[in-house]
Design a protein around this motif. Structure first.
Motif, PDB file in Angstrom:
ATOM      1  N   SER A  16      25.925   9.289  20.965  1.00  0.00           N
ATOM      2  CA  SER A  16      26.469  10.633  21.162  1.00  0.00           C
ATOM      3  C   SER A  16      26.697  10.917  22.637  1.00  0.00           C
ATOM      4  N   PHE A  42      34.140  17.042  21.923  1.00  0.00           N
ATOM      5  CA  PHE A  42      33.085  16.033  21.927  1.00  0.00           C
ATOM      6  C   PHE A  42      32.088  16.240  23.069  1.00  0.00           C
ATOM      7  N   PHE A  47      30.029  13.434  14.826  1.00  0.00           N
ATOM      8  CA  PHE A  47      31.066  12.408  14.763  1.00  0.00           C
ATOM      9  C   PHE A  47      30.442  11.016  14.653  1.00  0.00           C
ATOM     10  N   THR A  48      29.403  10.764  15.435  1.00  0.00           N
ATOM     11  CA  THR A  48      28.706   9.475  15.389  1.00  0.00           C
ATOM     12  C   THR A  48      28.167   9.208  13.992  1.00  0.00           C
ATOM     13  N   PRO A  54      28.692  18.281  18.259  1.00  0.00           N
ATOM     14  CA  PRO A  54      29.922  17.658  17.738  1.00  0.00           C
ATOM     15  C   PRO A  54      29.927  16.137  17.912  1.00  0.00           C
ATOM     16  N   SER A  55      29.450  15.656  19.052  1.00  0.00           N
ATOM     17  CA  SER A  55      29.417  14.217  19.288  1.00  0.00           C
ATOM     18  C   SER A  55      28.439  13.523  18.346  1.00  0.00           C
ATOM     19  N   SER A  72      34.523  12.239  26.548  1.00  0.00           N
ATOM     20  CA  SER A  72      35.241  13.506  26.411  1.00  0.00           C
ATOM     21  C   SER A  72      35.349  14.225  27.745  1.00  0.00           C
ATOM     22  N   VAL A  98      29.248  10.566  11.097  1.00  0.00           N
ATOM     23  CA  VAL A  98      30.331  10.427  10.118  1.00  0.00           C
ATOM     24  C   VAL A  98      30.941   9.027  10.175  1.00  0.00           C
ATOM     25  N   THR A  99      31.198   8.512  11.380  1.00  0.00           N
ATOM     26  CA  THR A  99      31.766   7.164  11.484  1.00  0.00           C
ATOM     27  C   THR A  99      30.805   6.108  10.953  1.00  0.00           C
TER      28      THR A  99
END
Length: 488
Positions: A321, A337, A353-354, A349-350, A328, A356-357
């Motif tokens: 993250s 991010f 995202f980490t 948010p970061s 960003s 989810v991927t």
């Protein structure tokens, strides 16, 4: 830019007295040690010894390989201590490559990390955690694949939530599970010492007979170095480390020798209990070791490995993250991010995202194949960082360097990294081609997404609406503007 006393002391996050919001220096020396040890010790030491032995066919050579892998990692970590105290930004390799070679090279590293390195690593370690955590409930067979992936997803989501709520809680988890995995390894070492003490030395007869072929010895280093992966992860959170000039090198000097010593002793224990044939035929050396030494308590071994990998996932999530946050801030990823919570000072948010991927990688049945593609890219990025350090010494010889290692150390380490990058090409040409293709695919993305400033209005409007929605949903805001890498 003013910094409050509160931030300097690393107290609770949130707005400083000057009403700015930024990452806080909450990571202590011991937190840093736990982060390094906790990230390095994942599943590697419980499974990689077989890979080292299969290549060498020698107990003595295998133990030497483990010693040299620890020494190699320590040399690299010392080089990164100089990098981390001269380029005092979070982001690790990304930050160093940016300063040394410019934004395009840094973006390509970020691109590969975004697509492959970070989510795949997190998914693999989470799956390993799930497999071992479920193992005690399935004595006669392996746990169902879907159950393993579901448990891995729960692991990722739980740790992401904790990292979003509190840096301190994330560090406490790292410290607790680091202690647990060290206890597990100490138990293995003590069991091996007991076994040797009762006169079982037959496995060490002719210890240095084996395969001395350079190719096979080089291959054995891949397994050894895989188990040491994560030695440079503290550099990804330099901005949150208290007194980094002192604590970064101290954490390295404490953590790396400790891990190396524990790894070597654990391997001695494995070899004392298991024959070469047993090690070669074992999918997980620790399980075979437990079956011979602990009898009805064998079920404790998968629990130990699960604890180890759980802490490993936490460390990778935490540092990933921060990598995306730094990307960003440099304009290589959307602004959101880099947003952090106004009270908790966590990059929500970061982190999401980490997560989810990584969850997406759990859906790919051949995720284990993907991990083969990034090995060369990973060592190439490390080599680029060390080359960048030497270039910065030449380009800015008078720049402040609180830590400066002897030039022989980065030169030797760089040559070893180049060897690790070039060696697999003849034996794995398609992995090299695919890895290069994934990396170079970032070039058009960089020019379209980063360099192209005059984008259509609908693009800017949609991105702005998404950013505002994320801000309102997670109560996040842009961090205080810090010195950009482009100004370094």
């Amino acid at each position: 830019m003013g910094s409050s006393k509160k931030a300097a002391n690393g107290e609770a996050g949130g707005p400083d007295v000057d009403n700015t919001v930024k990452l806080q220096r909450k990571i202590t020396l011991m937190n840093g040690v736990a982060l390094i040890i906790g990230t390095i010790i994942g599943s590697g030491i419980f499974v990689a010894p077989a890979g080292v032995y299969v290549s060498t066919k020698s107990v003595g050579i295998s133990i030497i390989i483990w010693c040299l892998s620890g020494l190699f990692s320590t040399l690299g970590a010392l080089c990164y201590a100089e990098l981390g105290t001269s380029v005092t930004r979070s982001g690790g390799d990304y930050a160093y490559i940016y300063v040394a070679f410019g934004p395009l090279a840094a973006f390509l590293l970020l691109w590969v990390s975004l697509l492959i390195i970070r989510p795949t690593t997190q998914a693999i370690v989470a799956i390993t955690f799930a497999e071992y955590a479920a193992k005690p409930f399935f004595d006669e067979c392996g746990p169902p694949e879907n159950s393993v992936r579901l448990l891995a997803a729960v692991c990722l989501c739980l740790l992401t939530a904790i990292n979003c709520l509190s840096v301190r809680w994330a560090m406490r988890i790292q410290s607790i599970f680091t202690a647990a995995k060290l206890v597990a390894l100490v138990v293995i070492v003590l069991a091996g010492v007991y076994h040797v003490g009762t006169g079982h030395l037959e496995n060490f007869d002719h210890a240095f007979e084996g395969n001395y072929d350079v190719t096979h010895i080089a291959l054995s280093f891949y397994s050894g170095l895989f188990a040491f992966g994560g030695w440079n992860f503290l550099n990804f959170v330099t901005e949150e480390l208290q007194d980094p000039y002192k604590n970064l090198p101290r954490a390295i000097w404490i953590a790396l020798p400790m891990v190396t010593g524990v790894y070597v002793l654990a391997n001695v224990a494995y070899f004392a209990v298991l024959s070469g044939v047993e090690i070669e035929s074992s999918p997980a050396v620790a399980l075979s070791f437990g079956a011979k030494m602990f009898g009805q308590w064998t079920w404790l071994v998968p629990i130990f490995v699960a604890l180890s990998t759980f802490g490993g996932v936490n460390g990778i999530l935490f540092t990933s993250s921060r990598l995306f946050l730094t990307g960003s801030q440099e304009g290589h990823l959307p602004d959101l991010f880099s947003f952090i919570h106004i009270k908790r000072s966590t990059p929500i948010p970061s982190l999401i995202f980490t997560c989810v991927t990584s969850l997406a990688m759990l859906l790919i049945s051949d995720a284990y194949i993907l991990i083969n593609y990034y090995g060369q890219i990973l060592w190439l990025s490390v080599a680029a960082s060390i080359a960048g350090m030497l270039w910065l010494r030449h380009k800015h010889p008078d720049a402040p360097r609180p830590i400066r290692v002897n030039t022989a150390i980065p030169v030797i380490f760089l040559l070893c990294c180049v060897f690790l990058v070039l060696f697999p090409i003849p034996t794995q040409p398609w992995n090299t081609v695919i890895g290069a293709a994934i990396t170079l695919s970032g070039v058009p993305v960089y020019y379209l997404g980063v360099k192209w400033k005059d984008k259509p209005r609908w693009y800017h409007r949609g991105l702005r609406n998404l950013t505002v929605w994320v801000q309102n949903l997670f109560e996040v805001t842009p961090p205080e503007a810090t010195q950009m890498l482009s100004q370094s």
